[in-house]
Design a protein around this motif. Structure first.
Motif, short mmCIF file in Angstrom:
data_model
loop_
_atom_site.label_atom_id
_atom_site.label_comp_id
_atom_site.label_asym_id
_atom_site.label_seq_id
_atom_site.Cartn_x
_atom_site.Cartn_y
_atom_site.Cartn_z
N ARG A 1 5.15 -8.25 5.34
CA ARG A 1 3.71 -8.34 5.57
C ARG A 1 3.35 -8.66 7.02
O ARG A 1 2.29 -8.29 7.51
N ASP A 2 4.27 -9.34 7.72
CA ASP A 2 3.99 -9.70 9.11
C ASP A 2 3.98 -8.48 10.03
O ASP A 2 3.33 -8.49 11.08
N THR A 3 4.70 -7.41 9.66
CA THR A 3 4.73 -6.22 10.52
C THR A 3 4.02 -5.02 9.91
O THR A 3 3.71 -4.07 10.61
N LEU A 4 3.78 -5.04 8.59
CA LEU A 4 3.14 -3.91 7.92
C LEU A 4 1.70 -4.25 7.54
O LEU A 4 1.46 -5.29 6.93
N THR A 5 0.77 -3.37 7.90
CA THR A 5 -0.61 -3.59 7.49
C THR A 5 -0.92 -2.83 6.20
O THR A 5 -1.78 -3.24 5.42
N SER A 6 -0.20 -1.72 5.99
CA SER A 6 -0.42 -0.91 4.79
C SER A 6 0.91 -0.30 4.37
O SER A 6 1.75 0.02 5.23
N PRO A 7 1.13 -0.08 3.06
CA PRO A 7 2.37 0.56 2.61
C PRO A 7 2.49 2.00 3.11
O PRO A 7 3.55 2.60 3.04
N ASP A 8 1.38 2.55 3.63
CA ASP A 8 1.40 3.93 4.09
C ASP A 8 1.44 4.05 5.60
O ASP A 8 1.20 5.12 6.15
N GLN A 9 1.72 2.94 6.29
CA GLN A 9 1.81 3.01 7.75
C GLN A 9 3.11 2.41 8.25
O GLN A 9 3.22 1.20 8.48
#
Lengths: 268, 204
Positions: free
Chosen positions: A248-256
């Motif tokens: 979660r610290d590096t990903l804003t969305s599961p599609d990015q």
């Protein structure tokens, strides 16, 4: 271990088809007699004689197919794309009922392929995990374009995590996800087949991680989606949420996600 | 003709000297688990140690001589390969030198930076076998294993006079370990000590 769990190929298919053909002839003859007797009341009687047939456009003309692969290969795009959503509510595969053989859609054909062992998770020529046809009888490209069409015309809601790093739809993984989820919601035999698919994917994955302080990190490669990464490490696209939560610290969305990104792969 | 023969002979002599020098003068140094190790070649061979490793194992039945190839697809390697493996795979954490002997045999002496995975632990009946395979880098989904992240292994035992390493390698293969990730050091302790190479007695 995987071979032992593999569901045996149904050798009763020709028999069922014979039963189906026989009952069709008998049923047809009976209906014809009834129609002759009762004159105008054709429609209600025809409905009661085949109560389980969900798609009205499925006719006898398509029934004499002898192998499941030609079911999907012969389908026209439009009806199959809409059939994909309808089929979720249909009753699970019941071998003794000839009607089930008549009930055709791309998804049931794919599920049949998995149950009979003709379809399994394997490695494609470019070393990617995908649903593959063991004897080459299934046209996987056709299946993928069907699913992509269903996704684009809104007939199928694409789950999260299926966008590749390039922003494209990961059609291979979407197809596998739909088949796997549908099997998981089915009867005992279908659930076993779903578990078998998971084990095949897990076992044949060639994805490597780098250990950093005892934790495993995967580096995103061209063509990856989060669901595909999940498939490689957990045998199922739906576990993408585990990877998303852990990053979660590096990903804003599961599609990015992007090429070269290092993602923590939590152990399950 | 004669000249080229001389030339050929001198090339052989030079390369032979080079190999000898590499094994004797150049010491092999590497770091494993945060500890520094050095392998050297002693000027004098400890014959007593060689005798201890060569003593016939009373528990072993039959000839107890190792085949040259332990299993299909598993390379058999020599001392220079073991030392290269130490400075590369072991040093960067992607490889492990596995001692297949029982702990009581290992306590006589072992190759520095090797780890003891006794033969019985890799047998199918051992309920902890999967835990060991996970420690070697395998991934598990229930009982299904994936070896993409598994470490490269060099497996050895007392030497050509015993078959522990050979059986260990076959147990690993039965468990699904890929053959290309396993190397067989057939020489084992018997040849290692006969060449005067550094051994270790106490666990580090």
């Amino acid at each position: 271990m995987t071979t032992a769990n593999k569901p045996a190929a149904p050798n009763y298919l020709p028999m069922l088809l014979a039963i189906g053909a026989f009952s069709f002839v008998v049923g047809g003859a009976v209906t014809y007699q009834i129609v002759k007797l009762t004159g105008g009341q054709t429609a209600p009687l025809a409905e009661t004689s085949m109560p389980e047939t969900a798609s009205p456009e499925v006719t006898r003309a398509e029934a004499p197919t002898t192998d499941v692969s030609s079911l999907i290969n012969g389908l026209d795009l439009q009806s199959a794309a809409t059939a994909l959503i309808v089929v979720e509510d249909k009753p699970a595969f019941k071998p003794p009922q000839p009607e089930t053989i008549l009930e055709q859609s791309s998804l049931t054909a794919l599920k049949q392929g998995v149950l009979s062992g003709v379809l399994e998770v394997g490695t494609t020529d470019d070393d990617r995990l995908a649903l593959t046809s063991t004897d080459g009888s299934f046209d996987m490209e056709n299946a993928k374009s069907l699913i992509a069409q269903a996704a684009s015309n809104g007939a199928l809601t694409v789950p999260e995590g299926l966008d590749t790093e390039a922003g494209d739809l990961d059609r291979n993984t979407l197809l596998l996800a739909v088949v796997q989820q549908s099997l998981e919601a089915g009867n005992k035999r279908e659930q076993d087949a779903a578990r078998n698919l998971r084990e095949q994917a897990f076992k044949s994955s060639i994805a490597q991680t780098t250990a950093i302080n005892g934790a495993r990190y995967y580096t995103v490669k061209p063509g990856d989606s989060l669901a595909y990464i999940s498939l490689q490490f957990y045998g199922s696209p739906s576990a993408y949420i585990e990877i998303f939560q852990a990053n979660r610290d590096t990903l804003t969305s599961p599609d990015q996600i992007f090429i070269g990104q290092k993602l923590l792969i939590p152990s399950v | 003709m004669k000249r080229s023969l001389y030339f050929g002979a001198s090339v052989i002599a030079v390369s032979g000297t080079a190999l000898f020098a590499q094994a004797q003068a150049d010491q092999t140094s590497f770091n494993f688990n945060g500890q520094d190790f050095t392998i050297t070649r002693a000027a004098q061979v400890n014959l007593e140690a060689v005798a201890r490793f060569s003593a016939p194992d009373l528990s072993c039945e039959g000839k107890c001589l190792s085949p040259m190839v332990a299993a299909d697809g598993v390379d058999t390697i020599g001392e220079l390969d073991v030392m290269t493996f130490m400075t590369q795979a072991v040093a960067n954490g992607s490889g492990l030198i596995v001692d297949a002997r029982l702990p009581e045999n290992r306590s006589i002496g072992f190759i520095p930076a090797s780890v003891n995975v006794p033969l019985p632990t890799m047998e199918a009946e051992n309920p902890f076998r999967q835990d060991i395979l996970l420690a070697l880098g395998a991934r598990a989904l229930g009982d299904t294993l994936n070896f993409s992240d598994a470490m490269d292994l060099v497996v050895f035992d007392a030497g050509p006079g015993t078959t522990d390493a050979q059986r260990m390698i076959n147990n690993l293969l039965d468990a699904g370990y890929p053959a290309e990730k396993i190397k067989y050091y057939r020489g084992g302790m018997q040849v290692w000590t006969a060449l005067g190479l550094t051994t270790q007695e106490q666990p580090s």
